[in-house]
Design a protein around this motif. Structure first.
Motif, PDB file in Angstrom:
ATOM      1  N   ARG A 193       0.743  -1.119   0.138  1.00  0.00           N
ATOM      2  CA  ARG A 193       0.108   0.096   0.116  1.00  0.00           C
ATOM      3  C   ARG A 193       0.927   1.296   0.072  1.00  0.00           C
ATOM      4  O   ARG A 193       1.917   1.212   0.232  1.00  0.00           O
ATOM      5  CB  ARG A 193      -0.896   0.044   1.222  1.00  0.00           C
ATOM      6  CG  ARG A 193      -0.221   0.068   2.515  1.00  0.00           C
ATOM      7  CD  ARG A 193      -1.100   0.138   3.569  1.00  0.00           C
ATOM      8  NE  ARG A 193      -0.617   0.147   4.902  1.00  0.00           N
ATOM      9  CZ  ARG A 193      -0.221  -1.020   5.802  1.00  0.00           C
ATOM     10  NH1 ARG A 193      -0.743  -2.365   5.378  1.00  0.00           N
ATOM     11  NH2 ARG A 193       0.484  -0.895   6.878  1.00  0.00           N
ATOM     12  N   LEU A 196      -1.844   5.823   3.048  1.00  0.00           N
ATOM     13  CA  LEU A 196      -2.609   5.854   4.314  1.00  0.00           C
ATOM     14  C   LEU A 196      -1.846   6.377   5.471  1.00  0.00           C
ATOM     15  O   LEU A 196      -2.339   6.637   6.707  1.00  0.00           O
ATOM     16  CB  LEU A 196      -3.188   4.542   4.527  1.00  0.00           C
ATOM     17  CG  LEU A 196      -4.412   4.191   3.498  1.00  0.00           C
ATOM     18  CD1 LEU A 196      -4.702   2.742   3.682  1.00  0.00           C
ATOM     19  CD2 LEU A 196      -5.405   5.129   3.517  1.00  0.00           C
ATOM     20  N   THR A 246      -9.836  -0.510  -1.101  1.00  0.00           N
ATOM     21  CA  THR A 246     -10.580  -1.332  -0.319  1.00  0.00           C
ATOM     22  C   THR A 246      -9.726  -2.481   0.561  1.00  0.00           C
ATOM     23  O   THR A 246      -9.435  -2.348   1.862  1.00  0.00           O
ATOM     24  CB  THR A 246     -11.714  -2.153  -0.788  1.00  0.00           C
ATOM     25  OG1 THR A 246     -12.733  -1.154  -1.268  1.00  0.00           O
ATOM     26  CG2 THR A 246     -12.491  -2.988   0.297  1.00  0.00           C
ATOM     27  N   GLN A 248      -6.211  -2.037   0.508  1.00  0.00           N
ATOM     28  CA  GLN A 248      -5.241  -1.345   1.278  1.00  0.00           C
ATOM     29  C   GLN A 248      -5.738  -0.898   2.539  1.00  0.00           C
ATOM     30  O   GLN A 248      -5.059  -0.933   3.711  1.00  0.00           O
ATOM     31  CB  GLN A 248      -4.782  -0.498   0.315  1.00  0.00           C
ATOM     32  CG  GLN A 248      -4.002  -0.595  -0.897  1.00  0.00           C
ATOM     33  CD  GLN A 248      -3.469   0.374  -1.760  1.00  0.00           C
ATOM     34  OE1 GLN A 248      -2.686   1.249  -0.922  1.00  0.00           O
ATOM     35  NE2 GLN A 248      -3.848   0.595  -2.912  1.00  0.00           N
ATOM     36  N   ASN A 249      -7.099  -0.459   2.729  1.00  0.00           N
ATOM     37  CA  ASN A 249      -7.648   0.106   4.002  1.00  0.00           C
ATOM     38  C   ASN A 249      -7.701  -0.910   4.930  1.00  0.00           C
ATOM     39  O   ASN A 249      -7.352  -0.731   6.091  1.00  0.00           O
ATOM     40  CB  ASN A 249      -8.848   0.996   3.406  1.00  0.00           C
ATOM     41  CG  ASN A 249      -8.550   2.337   3.124  1.00  0.00           C
ATOM     42  OD1 ASN A 249      -8.484   3.197   4.055  1.00  0.00           O
ATOM     43  ND2 ASN A 249      -8.609   2.688   2.001  1.00  0.00           N
ATOM     44  N   GLU A 250      -8.390  -2.101   4.596  1.00  0.00           N
ATOM     45  CA  GLU A 250      -8.437  -3.197   5.718  1.00  0.00           C
ATOM     46  C   GLU A 250      -7.023  -3.624   6.139  1.00  0.00           C
ATOM     47  O   GLU A 250      -6.998  -3.997   7.360  1.00  0.00           O
ATOM     48  CB  GLU A 250      -9.106  -4.248   4.795  1.00  0.00           C
ATOM     49  CG  GLU A 250     -10.627  -4.018   4.266  1.00  0.00           C
ATOM     50  CD  GLU A 250     -11.171  -5.279   3.216  1.00  0.00           C
ATOM     51  OE1 GLU A 250     -10.341  -5.962   3.066  1.00  0.00           O
ATOM     52  OE2 GLU A 250     -12.473  -5.144   3.203  1.00  0.00           O
ATOM     53  N   THR A 396      -5.360  10.574   7.352  1.00  0.00           N
ATOM     54  CA  THR A 396      -5.739   9.196   6.806  1.00  0.00           C
ATOM     55  C   THR A 396      -7.124   9.387   6.433  1.00  0.00           C
ATOM     56  O   THR A 396      -7.446   8.927   5.301  1.00  0.00           O
ATOM     57  CB  THR A 396      -5.421   8.281   8.022  1.00  0.00           C
ATOM     58  OG1 THR A 396      -4.251   8.007   8.334  1.00  0.00           O
ATOM     59  CG2 THR A 396      -6.138   6.849   7.378  1.00  0.00           C
ATOM     60  N   GLN A 400      -8.454   8.608   2.731  1.00  0.00           N
ATOM     61  CA  GLN A 400      -9.358   7.497   2.650  1.00  0.00           C
ATOM     62  C   GLN A 400     -10.607   8.054   1.655  1.00  0.00           C
ATOM     63  O   GLN A 400     -11.262   7.352   0.722  1.00  0.00           O
ATOM     64  CB  GLN A 400     -10.118   7.043   4.004  1.00  0.00           C
ATOM     65  CG  GLN A 400      -8.966   6.244   4.718  1.00  0.00           C
ATOM     66  CD  GLN A 400      -9.375   5.897   5.854  1.00  0.00           C
ATOM     67  OE1 GLN A 400     -10.231   6.673   6.509  1.00  0.00           O
ATOM     68  NE2 GLN A 400      -9.040   4.637   6.595  1.00  0.00           N
ATOM     69  N   TYR A 404     -11.488   6.470  -2.036  1.00  0.00           N
ATOM     70  CA  TYR A 404     -12.745   5.907  -2.511  1.00  0.00           C
ATOM     71  C   TYR A 404     -13.488   7.030  -3.510  1.00  0.00           C
ATOM     72  O   TYR A 404     -14.764   6.853  -3.625  1.00  0.00           O
ATOM     73  CB  TYR A 404     -13.427   5.775  -1.039  1.00  0.00           C
ATOM     74  CG  TYR A 404     -13.249   4.464  -0.361  1.00  0.00           C
ATOM     75  CD1 TYR A 404     -12.907   3.202  -0.752  1.00  0.00           C
ATOM     76  CD2 TYR A 404     -12.748   4.574   1.058  1.00  0.00           C
ATOM     77  CE1 TYR A 404     -12.775   2.189  -0.116  1.00  0.00           C
ATOM     78  CE2 TYR A 404     -12.199   3.641   1.737  1.00  0.00           C
ATOM     79  CZ  TYR A 404     -12.284   2.380   1.053  1.00  0.00           C
ATOM     80  OH  TYR A 404     -11.761   1.249   1.876  1.00  0.00           O
TER      81      TYR A 404
END
Length: 426
Positions: A193, A196, A246, A248-250, A396, A400, A404
């Motif tokens: 990633r 973030l 998605t 990457q954020n998880e 962050t 995000q 998105y």
């Protein structure tokens, strides 16, 4: 929301001067009780428990109650404890928070405890990073250098050679990572990633001669730099070098031992270099460390950062005993042989020499990388200014919304710059 509320709570309570709490209560005639808080993972927790057992053997008159936590909730908990006047005696502090807590006088001036805490052997430039408004608010545990960790097994399985980190650029990282993804099983990527972690923008800015938190005379981060950074974030995903936004954020939100890099599903990961050991243990392999990619070949502008600090609550009932504990954690050779370099490569040469023969391959990699980089590192940037410990979470949140597709690139770049400027002026 909870992080922002906690930040507001601690700002308010700091302003009232009511955030530092007493140490643990003593049983009459019994040992002094200290509380010690830190964030970390299972490996760090086990090491800390072992070293505190050694401390108890050497200091039977001092008992230490342990309060470990994970990064995601550590600062919320600390803010709540501060608001309730219940700060632990010994507190792990990060660069992003030390000015916020130290600026209001809720952390003890460690220089006042020189009889129990001897930091004279520590590298003076590293020790200086713990100063807040002329007060030594934290004793640096060690040095962390933001860099690239590599899982050679993932590269080899994809038939991709180790890159030359003395010349590589961010474009090279994207191209190599895309090749790894293409040659790997589904679900394995070249790079886990980008976008973030707030520290990333700081290095993009530094490679362009700018700073997110500029000192007097330094150039503040520009919209142009933020746009360039966002362009790299986008191109990585478009080329398949990283997974979807998605995923990457998880991945950003889960413990490291469950993360893509920790489970061998990514070849490259950005981190402060001593964190590599925990990832290597989770993945069960030997890993490598590389210089950061540069915007222009050979100019990564890497810097030393205090990996973390040990601080003492200003109103601890037992400052001398707390200082004795911090001294043990930083300077005792028995403690060093347990803690090794997981919290950072010590800035005390004698401690480096003590642990060197005991390090496994990953530990040796961390130590030798730090030593080698000392000939290249630049002057460290200033720590995150006081009162803005929520900068990283706000950064962050902005990223995000961008990842998105809730805001366009120009808007996101302006928001990142506005955030940095509001922090710098705060």
């Amino acid at each position: 929301m909870h992080r922002r509320f906690a930040a507001a709570v601690i700002t308010a309570c700091l302003a009232l001067g009511a955030c530092a709490g007493p140490g643990g209560a003593d049983a009459e005639g019994g040992p002094v009780t200290l509380r010690m808080a830190w964030w970390g993972n299972d490996l760090r927790n086990r090491m800390t428990e072992e070293v505190i057992a050694l401390f108890h053997e050497q200091h039977p008159d001092i008992r230490v109650e342990l309060e470990p936590g994970e990064w995601s909730g550590y600062w919320d908990r600390l803010a709540t404890q501060a608001a309730g006047g219940d700060l632990p005696d010994v507190i792990a502090m990060d660069e992003s928070q030390i000015a916020t807590y130290g600026n209001r006088g809720v952390l003890l001036d460690l220089a006042s405890q020189s009889a129990n805490l001897d930091l004279s052997a520590m590298d003076a430039n590293v020790l200086e990073t713990g100063m807040v408004d002329g007060v030594l608010a934290g004793a640096p545990v060690g040095v962390g250098i933001y860099s690239v960790a590599v899982n050679p097994d993932v590269l080899a399985a994809a038939g991709v050679e180790m890159p030359d980190d003395t010349t590589w650029t961010w474009d090279d990282l994207r191209e190599i990572s895309a090749q790894v993804t293409q040659n790997s099983p589904e679900g394995t990527y070249g790079f886990d990633r980008l976008g973030l972690a707030a520290v990333e923008l700081g290095y993009f800015a530094r490679q362009r001669g700018e700073e997110v938190f500029p000192r007097e005379g330094e150039t503040p981060v520009s919209v142009e730099t933020a746009l360039l950074y966002l362009d790299h974030v986008d191109r990585l995903e478009a080329d398949g070098a990283v997974p979807s936004a998605t995923v990457q954020n998880e991945d950003f939100a889960i413990p490291l031992d469950s993360s893509m890099f920790g489970t061998g599903q990514a070849a490259f990961h950005l981190l402060f270099h001593t964190q590599m050991q925990a990832f290597a243990n989770a993945a069960g392999t030997e890993m490598r460390l590389l210089r950061l990619p540069a915007l222009e070949a050979g100019e990564p502008h890497m810097a030393n950062k205090a990996s973390m600090y040990w601080s003492i609550a200003a109103r601890s009932d037992h400052p001398e005993e707390a200082a004795t504990l911090v001294d043990f954690l930083l300077t005792d050779t028995d403690a060093a042989r347990v803690l090794l370099v997981e919290r950072g490569v010590s800035a005390i040469p004698a401690i480096q020499d003590e642990v060197e023969p005991l390090l496994d391959a990953n530990g040796q990699t961390s130590l030798q990388f730090a030593r080698a980089m000392q000939e290249e590192v630049i002057t460290p940037p200033q720590v995150t200014p006081a009162g803005v410990g929520n900068y990283s979470s706000e950064y962050t949140r902005i990223m995000q919304t961008y990842m998105y597709d809730q805001v366009d690139r120009q808007t996101a770049a302006q928001q990142l710059v506005d955030l940095a400027r509001s922090v710098g002026n705060g």
